[in-house]
Design a protein around this motif. Sequence first.
Motif, PDB file in Angstrom:
ATOM      1  N   PRO A   1       0.823  -1.223   0.000  1.00 10.41           N
ATOM      2  CA  PRO A   1       0.000   0.000   0.000  1.00 10.41           C
ATOM      3  C   PRO A   1       0.856   1.272   0.000  1.00 10.41           C
ATOM      4  O   PRO A   1       2.048   1.227   0.301  1.00 10.41           O
ATOM      5  CB  PRO A   1      -0.779  -0.126   1.307  1.00 10.41           C
ATOM      6  CG  PRO A   1       0.053  -0.998   2.183  1.00 10.41           C
ATOM      7  CD  PRO A   1       0.790  -1.935   1.268  1.00 10.41           C
ATOM      8  N   GLU A   2       0.223   2.363  -0.338  1.00  7.42           N
ATOM      9  CA  GLU A   2       0.880   3.669  -0.213  1.00  7.42           C
ATOM     10  C   GLU A   2       1.229   3.909   1.257  1.00  7.42           C
ATOM     11  O   GLU A   2       0.496   3.482   2.143  1.00  7.42           O
ATOM     12  CB  GLU A   2      -0.068   4.780  -0.677  1.00  7.42           C
ATOM     13  CG  GLU A   2      -0.365   4.764  -2.168  1.00  7.42           C
ATOM     14  CD  GLU A   2       0.841   5.178  -2.988  1.00  7.42           C
ATOM     15  OE1 GLU A   2       1.459   6.209  -2.653  1.00  7.42           O
ATOM     16  OE2 GLU A   2       1.183   4.454  -3.947  1.00  7.42           O
ATOM     17  N   LYS A   3       2.339   4.604   1.478  1.00  7.13           N
ATOM     18  CA  LYS A   3       2.729   4.892   2.862  1.00  7.13           C
ATOM     19  C   LYS A   3       2.974   6.393   3.019  1.00  7.13           C
ATOM     20  O   LYS A   3       4.119   6.846   3.042  1.00  7.13           O
ATOM     21  CB  LYS A   3       3.985   4.088   3.223  1.00  7.13           C
ATOM     22  CG  LYS A   3       3.723   2.572   3.186  1.00  7.13           C
ATOM     23  CD  LYS A   3       4.957   1.743   3.479  1.00  7.13           C
ATOM     24  CE  LYS A   3       4.620   0.259   3.376  1.00  7.13           C
ATOM     25  NZ  LYS A   3       5.794  -0.613   3.526  1.00  7.13           N
ATOM     26  N   PRO A   4       1.875   7.138   3.109  1.00 10.50           N
ATOM     27  CA  PRO A   4       2.011   8.599   3.162  1.00 10.50           C
ATOM     28  C   PRO A   4       2.713   9.092   4.419  1.00 10.50           C
ATOM     29  O   PRO A   4       3.142  10.241   4.462  1.00 10.50           O
ATOM     30  CB  PRO A   4       0.546   9.087   3.122  1.00 10.50           C
ATOM     31  CG  PRO A   4      -0.271   7.916   3.556  1.00 10.50           C
ATOM     32  CD  PRO A   4       0.471   6.693   3.140  1.00 10.50           C
ATOM     33  N   TRP A   5       2.857   8.210   5.409  1.00 10.07           N
ATOM     34  CA  TRP A   5       3.504   8.586   6.662  1.00 10.07           C
ATOM     35  C   TRP A   5       5.027   8.457   6.608  1.00 10.07           C
ATOM     36  O   TRP A   5       5.741   8.895   7.503  1.00 10.07           O
ATOM     37  CB  TRP A   5       2.979   7.703   7.793  1.00 10.07           C
ATOM     38  CG  TRP A   5       2.984   6.230   7.419  1.00 10.07           C
ATOM     39  CD1 TRP A   5       1.942   5.522   6.894  1.00 10.07           C
ATOM     40  CD2 TRP A   5       4.088   5.331   7.488  1.00 10.07           C
ATOM     41  NE1 TRP A   5       2.331   4.227   6.642  1.00 10.07           N
ATOM     42  CE2 TRP A   5       3.643   4.081   6.998  1.00 10.07           C
ATOM     43  CE3 TRP A   5       5.414   5.441   7.928  1.00 10.07           C
ATOM     44  CZ2 TRP A   5       4.475   2.961   6.915  1.00 10.07           C
ATOM     45  CZ3 TRP A   5       6.241   4.323   7.858  1.00 10.07           C
ATOM     46  CH2 TRP A   5       5.775   3.111   7.350  1.00 10.07           C
TER      47      TRP A   5
ATOM     48  N   LYS B   1      10.010  17.094  -0.408  1.00  6.58           N
ATOM     49  CA  LYS B   1      10.084  17.770  -1.722  1.00  6.58           C
ATOM     50  C   LYS B   1       9.412  19.144  -1.645  1.00  6.58           C
ATOM     51  O   LYS B   1       8.856  19.640  -2.629  1.00  6.58           O
ATOM     52  CB  LYS B   1       9.449  16.904  -2.813  1.00  6.58           C
ATOM     53  CG  LYS B   1      10.158  15.551  -2.946  1.00  6.58           C
ATOM     54  CD  LYS B   1       9.531  14.665  -4.001  1.00  6.58           C
ATOM     55  CE  LYS B   1      10.197  13.305  -4.047  1.00  6.58           C
ATOM     56  NZ  LYS B   1       9.899  12.451  -2.850  1.00  6.58           N
ATOM     57  N   LEU B   2       9.450  19.717  -0.463  1.00  2.00           N
ATOM     58  CA  LEU B   2       8.853  21.022  -0.162  1.00  2.00           C
ATOM     59  C   LEU B   2       7.358  21.063  -0.472  1.00  2.00           C
ATOM     60  O   LEU B   2       6.780  22.122  -0.673  1.00  2.00           O
ATOM     61  CB  LEU B   2       9.593  22.133  -0.933  1.00  2.00           C
ATOM     62  CG  LEU B   2      11.091  22.242  -0.634  1.00  2.00           C
ATOM     63  CD1 LEU B   2      11.726  23.314  -1.499  1.00  2.00           C
ATOM     64  CD2 LEU B   2      11.348  22.536   0.849  1.00  2.00           C
ATOM     65  N   ALA B   3       6.744  19.887  -0.524  1.00  2.00           N
ATOM     66  CA  ALA B   3       5.332  19.842  -0.913  1.00  2.00           C
ATOM     67  C   ALA B   3       4.430  19.423   0.239  1.00  2.00           C
ATOM     68  O   ALA B   3       3.218  19.398   0.091  1.00  2.00           O
ATOM     69  CB  ALA B   3       5.149  18.887  -2.086  1.00  2.00           C
ATOM     70  N   ARG B   4       4.996  19.045   1.329  1.00  2.00           N
ATOM     71  CA  ARG B   4       4.169  18.656   2.473  1.00  2.00           C
ATOM     72  C   ARG B   4       4.938  18.940   3.759  1.00  2.00           C
ATOM     73  O   ARG B   4       6.146  19.245   3.709  1.00  2.00           O
ATOM     74  CB  ARG B   4       3.792  17.174   2.391  1.00  2.00           C
ATOM     75  CG  ARG B   4       4.987  16.208   2.409  1.00  2.00           C
ATOM     76  CD  ARG B   4       4.550  14.800   2.800  1.00  2.00           C
ATOM     77  NE  ARG B   4       5.560  13.779   2.525  1.00  2.00           N
ATOM     78  CZ  ARG B   4       6.600  13.499   3.300  1.00  2.00           C
ATOM     79  NH1 ARG B   4       6.838  14.213   4.394  1.00  2.00           N
ATOM     80  NH2 ARG B   4       7.442  12.531   2.974  1.00  2.00           N
TER      81      ARG B   4
END
Lengths: 352, 176
Positions: A190-194, A200-203
């Motif tokens: 699965p995706e691991k957004p954590w 990348k200065l985006a989050r």
Amino acid sequence: MADKVLMKGNEAIAEAAIRAGCRHYFGYPITPQTEIAAYMAKRMPKIGGTFLQAESEIAAINMVYGAASAGKRAMTSSSSPGISLKGEGISYMAGSDLPGLIVNVQRGGPGLGGIQPSQSDYFQSTRGGGHGDYHLIVLAPASVQEMADMTVKGFDLADKYRMPVMLLADGTMGQMMEPVSLDLSIAEAPEKPWATTGTKLARTHNIVNSLSLVPEELEKLNNARYAKYEIVKKNEVMYEEYMMDDAEICVVAFGIAARVSKNAVVAARKNGVKVGLIRPITLWPFPTDVVAKAADKAKRFISVELSMGQMIEDVRLAVNGKAPVELCYRVGGMIPTPEQVLDAIENGGAKE
Amino acid sequence: MTKQILISGFGGQGVLFTGKFLAYKGLIEDKHVSWLPSYGPEMRGGTASCSVIISDEPVGSPIVSKPDILVAMNIPSIDRFEDSVVPGGVILYDSSLIDRDVKRSDVSAYGVPATKMASDNGIPTLANMILGGKLLAILGEQGEEGIRAALAKVISAKHADMLDVNLKALQLGANA
């Protein structure tokens, strides 16, 4: 069976891990699981993965922590004394809600013990093993095929619940060869957004950490983790029932002990004894409801273990006084024979 | 039908290899099989053994404690395991290394001077497979196709040139 190959249990774990997308193995040699490291050392460099023999078991588990923090499927393997060394790191992984696979190919203990098979790390595995309130999902394969299948399952469960998973085998399961199909069903990780993959200065920054100095906050984290464990208990229990339909005597055993017990159950059935086997595949969560239900009918339970009696406590909790629970065991690297288990079934009062 | 086989000898005599060959042969023939080595310090110069089970049923315990067939390649092996063979079972032994008779009268005993035969035939490392050939003959399992296929599985590609000498050893054993 044309698509099957003969593999050692240890090799099957390593190959299945690679097929499950694990590209980061960190370990330190110890009998009887060294084939896992040897296999990884051979294969990982060829597929762009990392094989790293760490300076110690403690280093290896912390490398798993690091790779898991970065969102990668990572694993380590060891045998009993080495797993004790990893205890701190495993607790940190649990406290940081990190997925990862830890393989324990058990040997006799305590201390340095021996190198022959054992199941005496049951308490350590099912109760967490390190400090603090936490659990691992503990998978107990009983064939080389299951060594492969449970490795894949282990990575899936670890990612699904963000928690470390332990594959609990023993020296026999690690060393034996059986036909195995490597046609494994592999789900996408699965995706691991954590994960700490760079903002990348985006989050905002992701932080993976087990330190929480505000008691109110730490309590909340513990409660949330245990709410998650309740979901695991509800959804992920695995077991096998064998000849349980009319069983008046119920043998409970996992891993190699379950295989020995199966022989004894077959032999006892030939003698007209109504006996069956419950084989937990997940040791945590333990198939409590299944054993409890069996206790409505069965008059006696026998826990067969390669330990002085550890799983028997979970069996007794499940049976909850409805029937006597006896122990049949060998320890120190010894394995009960089917004859010993048969004697326990037919004559009761099972002793070493 | 289940055959429980125990192969035992000194580390280095190839008992694990012979066991693996038999297991692969079973697998190719669609049998359920298991192979379990003794492992640990006893492998370094001491006695090594392996349990092989070939069955029409799924294999329960992979540990052979009461073999139908014992293949013994040294004196410590026959001393240790002779009594464990089931009545009516088979004891096959290397009579060039074991200079005593089998004491049991309720088993079929076959002595083959495998180490001497191997040496006389210029294949000194293949006494194990001479005994393997004899074992297949005793079991009446001499189909060459299955034997070749199993050998091809246990002999790595790097040592493919060893296939023919292994066949020769099996043949010597079968005729012994």
